[in-house]
Design a protein around this motif. Structure first.
Motif, PDB file in Angstrom:
ATOM      1  N   MET A   1      68.450  60.197  54.573  1.00 46.05           N
ATOM      2  CA  MET A   1      67.681  59.442  55.573  1.00 46.05           C
ATOM      3  C   MET A   1      66.888  58.312  54.904  1.00 46.05           C
ATOM      4  O   MET A   1      66.323  58.484  53.837  1.00 46.05           O
ATOM      5  N   ASN A   2      66.895  57.148  55.550  1.00 43.66           N
ATOM      6  CA  ASN A   2      66.164  56.000  55.035  1.00 43.66           C
ATOM      7  C   ASN A   2      64.707  56.077  55.527  1.00 43.66           C
ATOM      8  O   ASN A   2      64.429  55.951  56.710  1.00 43.66           O
ATOM      9  N   LYS A   3      63.783  56.289  54.561  1.00 41.68           N
ATOM     10  CA  LYS A   3      62.389  56.549  54.916  1.00 41.68           C
ATOM     11  C   LYS A   3      61.689  55.349  55.553  1.00 41.68           C
ATOM     12  O   LYS A   3      60.952  55.494  56.529  1.00 41.68           O
ATOM     13  N   THR A   4      61.952  54.155  54.988  1.00 36.08           N
ATOM     14  CA  THR A   4      61.308  52.951  55.552  1.00 36.08           C
ATOM     15  C   THR A   4      61.778  52.733  56.978  1.00 36.08           C
ATOM     16  O   THR A   4      60.976  52.376  57.855  1.00 36.08           O
ATOM     17  N   PHE A   5      63.061  52.953  57.219  1.00 31.89           N
ATOM     18  CA  PHE A   5      63.608  52.795  58.575  1.00 31.89           C
ATOM     19  C   PHE A   5      62.881  53.742  59.529  1.00 31.89           C
ATOM     20  O   PHE A   5      62.399  53.328  60.588  1.00 31.89           O
ATOM     21  N   ALA A   6      62.754  55.010  59.119  1.00 30.63           N
ATOM     22  CA  ALA A   6      62.088  56.008  59.968  1.00 30.63           C
ATOM     23  C   ALA A   6      60.641  55.598  60.255  1.00 30.63           C
ATOM     24  O   ALA A   6      60.176  55.660  61.403  1.00 30.63           O
ATOM     25  N   GLN A   7      59.941  55.140  59.218  1.00 35.85           N
ATOM     26  CA  GLN A   7      58.539  54.732  59.404  1.00 35.85           C
ATOM     27  C   GLN A   7      58.419  53.525  60.332  1.00 35.85           C
ATOM     28  O   GLN A   7      57.542  53.472  61.193  1.00 35.85           O
ATOM     29  N   ASP A   8      59.330  52.561  60.147  1.00 38.46           N
ATOM     30  CA  ASP A   8      59.291  51.360  60.995  1.00 38.46           C
ATOM     31  C   ASP A   8      59.612  51.690  62.452  1.00 38.46           C
ATOM     32  O   ASP A   8      59.007  51.123  63.368  1.00 38.46           O
ATOM     33  N   VAL A   9      60.556  52.615  62.649  1.00 40.35           N
ATOM     34  CA  VAL A   9      60.906  53.018  64.014  1.00 40.35           C
ATOM     35  C   VAL A   9      59.704  53.713  64.668  1.00 40.35           C
ATOM     36  O   VAL A   9      59.330  53.419  65.804  1.00 40.35           O
ATOM     37  N   LEU A  10      59.054  54.586  63.893  1.00 42.53           N
ATOM     38  CA  LEU A  10      57.881  55.292  64.415  1.00 42.53           C
ATOM     39  C   LEU A  10      56.784  54.292  64.809  1.00 42.53           C
ATOM     40  O   LEU A  10      56.223  54.355  65.901  1.00 42.53           O
ATOM     41  N   LYS A  11      56.514  53.345  63.923  1.00 42.62           N
ATOM     42  CA  LYS A  11      55.472  52.344  64.174  1.00 42.62           C
ATOM     43  C   LYS A  11      55.810  51.502  65.411  1.00 42.62           C
ATOM     44  O   LYS A  11      54.970  51.292  66.285  1.00 42.62           O
ATOM     45  N   GLY A  12      57.065  51.062  65.476  1.00 41.38           N
ATOM     46  CA  GLY A  12      57.471  50.162  66.564  1.00 41.38           C
ATOM     47  C   GLY A  12      57.500  50.854  67.919  1.00 41.38           C
ATOM     48  O   GLY A  12      57.099  50.274  68.929  1.00 41.38           O
ATOM     49  N   LEU A  13      57.935  52.126  67.936  1.00 37.30           N
ATOM     50  CA  LEU A  13      58.094  52.793  69.234  1.00 37.30           C
ATOM     51  C   LEU A  13      56.810  53.490  69.704  1.00 37.30           C
ATOM     52  O   LEU A  13      56.749  53.961  70.840  1.00 37.30           O
ATOM     53  N   THR A  14      55.794  53.525  68.842  1.00 33.62           N
ATOM     54  CA  THR A  14      54.513  54.079  69.296  1.00 33.62           C
ATOM     55  C   THR A  14      53.480  52.969  69.521  1.00 33.62           C
ATOM     56  O   THR A  14      52.342  53.236  69.875  1.00 33.62           O
ATOM     57  N   ALA A  15      53.899  51.711  69.311  1.00 26.55           N
ATOM     58  CA  ALA A  15      52.983  50.585  69.564  1.00 26.55           C
ATOM     59  C   ALA A  15      52.791  50.404  71.067  1.00 26.55           C
ATOM     60  O   ALA A  15      53.627  50.863  71.857  1.00 26.55           O
ATOM     61  N   LYS A  16      51.697  49.737  71.435  1.00 28.54           N
ATOM     62  CA  LYS A  16      51.431  49.525  72.869  1.00 28.54           C
ATOM     63  C   LYS A  16      52.598  48.755  73.504  1.00 28.54           C
ATOM     64  O   LYS A  16      53.124  49.158  74.523  1.00 28.54           O
ATOM     65  N   ASN A  17      52.956  47.631  72.876  1.00 27.52           N
ATOM     66  CA  ASN A  17      54.171  46.919  73.298  1.00 27.52           C
ATOM     67  C   ASN A  17      55.271  47.276  72.294  1.00 27.52           C
ATOM     68  O   ASN A  17      55.238  46.828  71.146  1.00 27.52           O
ATOM     69  N   LYS A  18      56.212  48.080  72.735  1.00 30.74           N
ATOM     70  CA  LYS A  18      57.220  48.624  71.790  1.00 30.74           C
ATOM     71  C   LYS A  18      58.077  47.520  71.178  1.00 30.74           C
ATOM     72  O   LYS A  18      58.397  46.535  71.846  1.00 30.74           O
ATOM     73  N   TYR A  19      58.432  47.708  69.917  1.00 31.15           N
ATOM     74  CA  TYR A  19      59.304  46.738  69.238  1.00 31.15           C
ATOM     75  C   TYR A  19      60.138  47.446  68.172  1.00 31.15           C
ATOM     76  O   TYR A  19      59.762  48.512  67.685  1.00 31.15           O
ATOM     77  N   LEU A  20      61.273  46.844  67.831  1.00 28.36           N
ATOM     78  CA  LEU A  20      62.102  47.278  66.693  1.00 28.36           C
ATOM     79  C   LEU A  20      62.539  46.002  65.989  1.00 28.36           C
ATOM     80  O   LEU A  20      62.857  45.010  66.649  1.00 28.36           O
ATOM     81  N   ARG A 214      72.085  53.474  66.143  1.00 30.40           N
ATOM     82  CA  ARG A 214      71.766  53.663  64.725  1.00 30.40           C
ATOM     83  C   ARG A 214      70.642  54.693  64.567  1.00 30.40           C
ATOM     84  O   ARG A 214      70.682  55.531  63.664  1.00 30.40           O
ATOM     85  N   ILE A 215      69.650  54.623  65.456  1.00 31.19           N
ATOM     86  CA  ILE A 215      68.553  55.601  65.393  1.00 31.19           C
ATOM     87  C   ILE A 215      69.101  57.004  65.701  1.00 31.19           C
ATOM     88  O   ILE A 215      68.735  57.983  65.053  1.00 31.19           O
ATOM     89  N   ASN A 216      70.019  57.068  66.672  1.00 26.77           N
ATOM     90  CA  ASN A 216      70.666  58.368  66.954  1.00 26.77           C
ATOM     91  C   ASN A 216      71.381  58.897  65.716  1.00 26.77           C
ATOM     92  O   ASN A 216      71.209  60.052  65.329  1.00 26.77           O
ATOM     93  N   ARG A 217      72.179  58.017  65.090  1.00 30.66           N
ATOM     94  CA  ARG A 217      73.012  58.430  63.946  1.00 30.66           C
ATOM     95  C   ARG A 217      72.164  58.790  62.742  1.00 30.66           C
ATOM     96  O   ARG A 217      72.336  59.820  62.116  1.00 30.66           O
ATOM     97  N   GLU A 218      71.211  57.885  62.402  1.00 26.82           N
ATOM     98  CA  GLU A 218      70.510  58.061  61.126  1.00 26.82           C
ATOM     99  C   GLU A 218      69.255  58.914  61.236  1.00 26.82           C
ATOM    100  O   GLU A 218      68.814  59.500  60.254  1.00 26.82           O
ATOM    101  N   LEU A 219      68.644  58.942  62.436  1.00 31.19           N
ATOM    102  CA  LEU A 219      67.384  59.679  62.549  1.00 31.19           C
ATOM    103  C   LEU A 219      67.490  60.844  63.542  1.00 31.19           C
ATOM    104  O   LEU A 219      66.472  61.436  63.921  1.00 31.19           O
ATOM    105  N   GLY A 220      68.704  61.134  63.986  1.00 26.99           N
ATOM    106  CA  GLY A 220      68.930  62.290  64.868  1.00 26.99           C
ATOM    107  C   GLY A 220      68.212  62.183  66.199  1.00 26.99           C
ATOM    108  O   GLY A 220      67.642  63.161  66.689  1.00 26.99           O
TER     109      GLY A 220
END
Ligand code: AVI
Length: 313
Positions: A1-20, A214-220
């Motif tokens: 698993m790519n850790k930076t990807f996971a962290q960025d996804v977490l940050k982006g999808l928990t922001a008030k205005n979601k982003y990736l 990609r999030i499905n594949r790499e981050l389950g």
């Protein structure tokens, strides 16, 4: 698993205005979909830049004003489709230069090198794989002047301060007198831009939704593709194409790798990409604030795109 990807996804999808970030578009599947985009007739930047680089090679080389051998350093060379014509021109005219293509993908570099070795056996090629800032550091040590190529309009995917930061980094790794040829997409009839990004074939939609796959594949995760759509909008005043993924229902998605459930409202947006179009004045200004002197803009015949030649001061 790519850790930076996971962290960025977490940050982006928990922001008030979601982003990736659109930088995550380009896994193997995304890169293949991007090839499909570049092959669509509506996606004009590919043909426009190809026309500039194949029809105006002589003028571009003359404008460099290098007397003697030089380097051509291509940042993000990919499969090298764009640069083949100029390289062929230089080799056929026995101009002394070294070609240094840089790309993050070993696969892309291998394809490029094999192709060039076969088609241009006299080309002096020194491929490099990796992050281009690390590799660029060597440029300052070279005894030859360099032409840096940053093509394809990639600068448009950076917000203003990030674009400047990137150009400052290029600048810091260049020698006085080195040149940068940078591909920039221009403001034009909004309908042409709209059709290139909100394409009727649905390829750009697939390109965006691939990020969820990609999030499905790499981050389950368990994103359901049918429950999301794509929207993009061009603002002719700012020059921004803004792209979004739209949640078609009120729903929850579980992401295993970060053990997080994300709630989506009905019609909630995930911001995915900026693709900025520039005016000539904005280009002059961008060159100036990043410590370059703008020498010449090489335009295609429709004036849709420029390869802008800048000199490091
Ligand atoms: C890579 N980049 C310059 C493309 C662009 O036009 O912004 C990416 C792209 N996004 C949608 N279509 C193409």
């Amino acid at each position: 698993m790519n850790k930076t990807f996971a962290q960025d996804v977490l940050k982006g999808l928990t922001a008030k205005n979601k982003y990736l970030s659109s930088k995550y578009f380009y896994d193997d599947n995304g890169s293949r979909i991007f090839q499909e985009i570049m092959n669509m007739p509506e996606y004009y930047p590919t043909n426009a830049e190809f026309e500039i680089l194949s029809m105006q090679t002589k003028q571009i080389i003359e404008a460099l004003n290098f007397n003697g051998p030089f380097n051509i350093v291509e940042l993000g060379a990919g499969d090298g489709f764009k640069t083949f014509k100029p390289l062929e021109f230089l080799v056929n005219n026995k101009i002394d230069f070294h070609y240094i293509p840089i790309d993050i993908s070993q696969e892309a570099i291998d394809i490029l090198v094999n192709r060039l070795k076969e088609k241009l056996p006299d080309l002096k090629i020194h491929p490099k794989v990796g992050d281009y800032f690390e590799i660029l550091k060597d440029n300052r040590k070279s005894n030859y002047p360099s032409l840096l190529l940053f093509l394809g309009g990639n600068i448009g995917n950076y917000v203003e301060d990030k674009a400047q930061e990137l150009l400052n980094l290029f600048n810091a790794n260049m020698k006085v007198g080195d040149k940068l040829l940078i591909g920039i997409d221009l403001k034009k009839n909004p309908i042409i831009i709209h059709n290139a990004y909100y394409d009727k074939h649905g390829i750009t939609k697939r390109f965006n939704l691939n990020l969820l796959l990609r999030i499905n594949r790499e981050l389950g995760a368990d994103f359901k593709m049918d429950d999301f759509d794509f929207y993009c909008h061009y603002n002719p005043i700012t020059g921004n194409v803004n792209s979004y993924i739209v949640s078609l229902t009120k729903q929850t998605v579980y992401i295993k790798a970060i053990d997080k459930t994300i709630n989506f409202d009905y019609n909630e947006l995930i911001s995915t990409e900026l693709s900025k179009k520039y005016s000539m004045d904005e280009i002059s200004n961008l060159a100036k604030v990043s410590n370059f002197k703008l020498l010449t803009n090489f335009l295609d015949c429709k004036h849709y795109f420029t390869d802008s030649l800048w000199e490091k001061l």
